[in-house]
Design a protein around this motif. Structure first.
Motif, PDB file in Angstrom:
ATOM      1  N   VAL A  49      33.616  32.335  41.248  1.00 59.42           N
ATOM      2  CA  VAL A  49      34.530  32.172  40.134  1.00 59.42           C
ATOM      3  C   VAL A  49      34.537  30.743  39.906  1.00 59.42           C
ATOM      4  O   VAL A  49      35.018  30.123  41.003  1.00 59.42           O
ATOM      5  CB  VAL A  49      36.128  32.611  40.541  1.00 59.42           C
ATOM      6  CG1 VAL A  49      37.143  32.540  39.432  1.00 59.42           C
ATOM      7  CG2 VAL A  49      35.877  34.291  40.800  1.00 59.42           C
ATOM      8  N   LYS A  52      39.868  30.437  36.127  1.00 56.47           N
ATOM      9  CA  LYS A  52      41.070  31.704  35.963  1.00 56.47           C
ATOM     10  C   LYS A  52      41.604  31.538  34.631  1.00 56.47           C
ATOM     11  O   LYS A  52      42.258  30.511  34.157  1.00 56.47           O
ATOM     12  CB  LYS A  52      41.905  32.037  36.875  1.00 56.47           C
ATOM     13  CG  LYS A  52      40.986  31.938  38.285  1.00 56.47           C
ATOM     14  CD  LYS A  52      42.130  32.166  39.491  1.00 56.47           C
ATOM     15  CE  LYS A  52      41.452  32.327  40.731  1.00 56.47           C
ATOM     16  NZ  LYS A  52      42.377  32.102  41.834  1.00 56.47           N
ATOM     17  N   TRP A  61      38.866  36.246  34.389  1.00 54.02           N
ATOM     18  CA  TRP A  61      38.329  35.309  35.170  1.00 54.02           C
ATOM     19  C   TRP A  61      36.676  35.151  34.471  1.00 54.02           C
ATOM     20  O   TRP A  61      36.409  35.846  33.966  1.00 54.02           O
ATOM     21  CB  TRP A  61      38.258  35.404  36.671  1.00 54.02           C
ATOM     22  CG  TRP A  61      39.478  35.494  37.301  1.00 54.02           C
ATOM     23  CD1 TRP A  61      40.873  35.131  36.828  1.00 54.02           C
ATOM     24  CD2 TRP A  61      39.936  35.860  38.769  1.00 54.02           C
ATOM     25  NE1 TRP A  61      41.818  35.461  37.598  1.00 54.02           N
ATOM     26  CE2 TRP A  61      41.214  35.600  38.898  1.00 54.02           C
ATOM     27  CE3 TRP A  61      39.025  35.947  39.813  1.00 54.02           C
ATOM     28  CZ2 TRP A  61      42.011  35.744  40.016  1.00 54.02           C
ATOM     29  CZ3 TRP A  61      39.721  35.966  41.104  1.00 54.02           C
ATOM     30  CH2 TRP A  61      41.204  36.011  41.239  1.00 54.02           C
ATOM     31  N   LYS A  74      39.581  40.348  36.473  1.00 52.46           N
ATOM     32  CA  LYS A  74      39.817  39.685  37.858  1.00 52.46           C
ATOM     33  C   LYS A  74      40.092  41.191  38.644  1.00 52.46           C
ATOM     34  O   LYS A  74      39.725  40.956  39.979  1.00 52.46           O
ATOM     35  CB  LYS A  74      40.883  38.891  37.915  1.00 52.46           C
ATOM     36  CG  LYS A  74      42.359  39.549  37.582  1.00 52.46           C
ATOM     37  CD  LYS A  74      43.273  38.682  37.729  1.00 52.46           C
ATOM     38  CE  LYS A  74      44.754  39.128  37.616  1.00 52.46           C
ATOM     39  NZ  LYS A  74      45.941  38.267  37.817  1.00 52.46           N
TER      40      LYS A  74
END
Length: 100
Positions: A49, A52, A61, A74
């Motif tokens: 990741v 976000k 995300w 997510k």
């Protein structure tokens, strides 16, 4: 989410360029996105990741699986390692995905 030019006005990142990893997790099930802005993955794959989204599309995300980069829900990620505890809030750009 609404599939406009931007999913959200703001995002959270580990650094001002959103180039540092925020966290890593394991895909809890297979995911195939609705278009090329999304990253596809299989259950059990590692997902990294980079930022976000916050605001109207907090469920998305952005990250990578292998050499592919894109958005994903997510809720499909079980986070198992945090690289940064610091989160900067930044505006999203119209073109926030890079294609090689």
């Amino acid at each position: 989410p609404e599939l406009g030019r931007r999913f959200a006005e703001r995002k959270r990142c580990a650094d001002p360029e959103c180039s540092m990893l925020m966290c890593r997790g394991k895909a809890m099930r297979d995911f195939k996105g609705p278009d090329c802005r999304f990253v596809n993955f299989k259950k059990g794959e590692a997902v990294y990741v980079y930022y976000k989204l916050i605001g109207k599309s907090t469920e998305l995300w952005a990250g990578s699986v292998g050499s592919d980069f894109g958005y994903f829900p997510k809720d499909l990620l079980e986070v198992n390692h945090n690289y940064s505890n610091e989160e900067l809030e930044l505006p999203t750009d119209v073109s926030i995905l890079f294609f090689f």
